[in-house]
Design an enzyme around this catalytic site. Structure first.
Site, PDB file in Angstrom:
ATOM      1  N   LEU A 156      -7.971   3.342  11.731  1.00  0.00           N
ATOM      2  CA  LEU A 156      -8.436   2.088  12.326  1.00  0.00           C
ATOM      3  C   LEU A 156      -7.580   1.718  13.529  1.00  0.00           C
ATOM      4  O   LEU A 156      -8.093   1.281  14.568  1.00  0.00           O
ATOM      5  CB  LEU A 156      -8.401   0.969  11.276  1.00  0.00           C
ATOM      6  CG  LEU A 156      -8.976  -0.382  11.703  1.00  0.00           C
ATOM      7  CD1 LEU A 156     -10.461  -0.270  12.018  1.00  0.00           C
ATOM      8  CD2 LEU A 156      -8.731  -1.437  10.629  1.00  0.00           C
ATOM      9  N   TYR A 206      -4.392   4.231   9.268  1.00  0.00           N
ATOM     10  CA  TYR A 206      -4.002   4.740  10.587  1.00  0.00           C
ATOM     11  C   TYR A 206      -5.221   4.957  11.484  1.00  0.00           C
ATOM     12  O   TYR A 206      -5.200   4.667  12.685  1.00  0.00           O
ATOM     13  CB  TYR A 206      -3.221   6.042  10.389  1.00  0.00           C
ATOM     14  CG  TYR A 206      -2.581   6.622  11.629  1.00  0.00           C
ATOM     15  CD1 TYR A 206      -2.477   5.899  12.818  1.00  0.00           C
ATOM     16  CD2 TYR A 206      -2.053   7.909  11.609  1.00  0.00           C
ATOM     17  CE1 TYR A 206      -1.878   6.440  13.945  1.00  0.00           C
ATOM     18  CE2 TYR A 206      -1.449   8.460  12.724  1.00  0.00           C
ATOM     19  CZ  TYR A 206      -1.363   7.723  13.888  1.00  0.00           C
ATOM     20  OH  TYR A 206      -0.774   8.272  14.997  1.00  0.00           O
ATOM     21  N   GLU A 238      -5.231   9.819   4.254  1.00  0.00           N
ATOM     22  CA  GLU A 238      -5.517  10.718   5.349  1.00  0.00           C
ATOM     23  C   GLU A 238      -4.536  11.873   5.449  1.00  0.00           C
ATOM     24  O   GLU A 238      -3.420  11.814   4.920  1.00  0.00           O
ATOM     25  CB  GLU A 238      -5.519   9.957   6.683  1.00  0.00           C
ATOM     26  CG  GLU A 238      -4.154   9.620   7.230  1.00  0.00           C
ATOM     27  CD  GLU A 238      -3.638   8.274   6.821  1.00  0.00           C
ATOM     28  OE1 GLU A 238      -4.343   7.287   7.006  1.00  0.00           O
ATOM     29  OE2 GLU A 238      -2.494   8.211   6.301  1.00  0.00           O
ATOM     30  N   ASP A 265       0.816  -1.205   0.000  1.00  0.00           N
ATOM     31  CA  ASP A 265       0.000   0.000   0.000  1.00  0.00           C
ATOM     32  C   ASP A 265       0.855   1.263   0.000  1.00  0.00           C
ATOM     33  O   ASP A 265       0.488   2.271  -0.600  1.00  0.00           O
ATOM     34  CB  ASP A 265      -0.921   0.002   1.224  1.00  0.00           C
ATOM     35  CG  ASP A 265      -2.029  -1.035   1.107  1.00  0.00           C
ATOM     36  OD1 ASP A 265      -2.197  -1.601   0.007  1.00  0.00           O
ATOM     37  OD2 ASP A 265      -2.715  -1.278   2.116  1.00  0.00           O
TER      38      ASP A 265
END
Length: 270
Positions: free
Chosen positions: A167, A165, A122, A51
């Site tokens: 989560l 992050y 994010e 990712d």
């Protein structure tokens, strides 16, 4: 003739292996392989790695809205890189034959004093680590103040970023089919402070509400990249982007089966 740019993690042996396989296949099919400098000319991109590799590559892909992305997993988790490494060539074959589906992912635009970044997961506004003193971050919308967060910081994420992050910080999983923004506090000092989901139409203004000093600093981190140090004098805005990242997804893909496979979601561990 189709044109392609390939991004891959050169430090991973599996990524190098899949890169060579996919490159050879595409060249045999008459696809022109371009360098990342010529990405504006490309029809599609192949990203091979985890990712993190996709997040880094997305910074070059995002400005070119017509490019679709085949994300091939050569990492450990690969929540975003959904195509299994051994299925990378098949995914490319399906794309060239028109046998594919596109999964459009919403993103966030961040402005700091007029300078802009676009992120897929994010924006994090934090103190830079647990060894530092807590910070106080205030969030505002056009309807007034949302909240002030005192602690290690606050995460503003897309639904895609809800499994990243956020989560780990206790935020909920949000289906990326929804148009929403998730606000998750990081280690808040007030136990009643909880994550909140708001609609995408609200522009969020971010304010550092602490007095700044050598022992109290704040930073903005964009998709894992430490972007800027910020102070109470900075003008910071976050808004849902008009741009989308277009991922090619396997036709048999099921969002909930991905959660179960990648995060062991719903497994009976007893």
């Amino acid at each position: 003739m189709k044109k392609c740019v390939i991004f891959y993690n050169e430090e991973k042996k599996s990524a190098v292996l899949y890169y060579n396989q996919i490159k050879d296949f595409l060249e045999e099919e008459g696809v022109l392989i371009l360098s990342s400098c010529d990405i504006k000319k490309a029809d599609f991109a192949v990203v091979i790695g985890g990712d993190g590799t996709l997040l880094r590559a997305s910074q070059k892909i995002i400005p070119n809205e017509n490019i679709v992305v085949i994300a091939v997993n050569a990492g450990s988790l690969g929540f975003l890189t959904e195509v299994k490494g051994e299925e990378g060539v098949e995914a490319c074959r399906n794309y060239l034959s028109g046998n594919y589906e596109i999964d459009s992912r919403g993103m966030l635009d961040i402005w700091v004093n007029g300078e802009k970044r676009t992120v897929l997961n994010e924006a994090v506004f934090s103190n830079g680590g647990m060894a530092r003193r807590p910070v106080k971050i205030g969030l505002y919308s056009d309807k007034g103040k949302i909240n002030s967060y005192r602690g290690d910081g606050v995460i503003i994420s897309t639904p895609t970023g809800s499994t990243a992050y956020s989560l780990s910080a206790g935020g909920p999983i949000i289906s990326h089919y929804l148009d929403a923004v998730l606000i998750t506090p990081i280690a808040p000092h007030n136990l009643t402070t909880r994550p909140i989901v708001i609609d995408i139409k609200r522009e969020i203004c971010v304010k550092v509400e602490d007095e700044t000093g050598s022992d109290r600093e704040s930073f903005v981190i964009a998709d894992g990249d430490s972007w800027k140090k910020i102070t109470k004098d900075d003008e910071i805005k976050v808004k849902y982007s008009d741009k989308k990242l277009k991922l090619i997804c396997p036709k048999k893909r099921n969002y909930y089966s991905v959660l179960k496979e990648k995060l062991k979601w719903g497994d009976n561990l007893c």
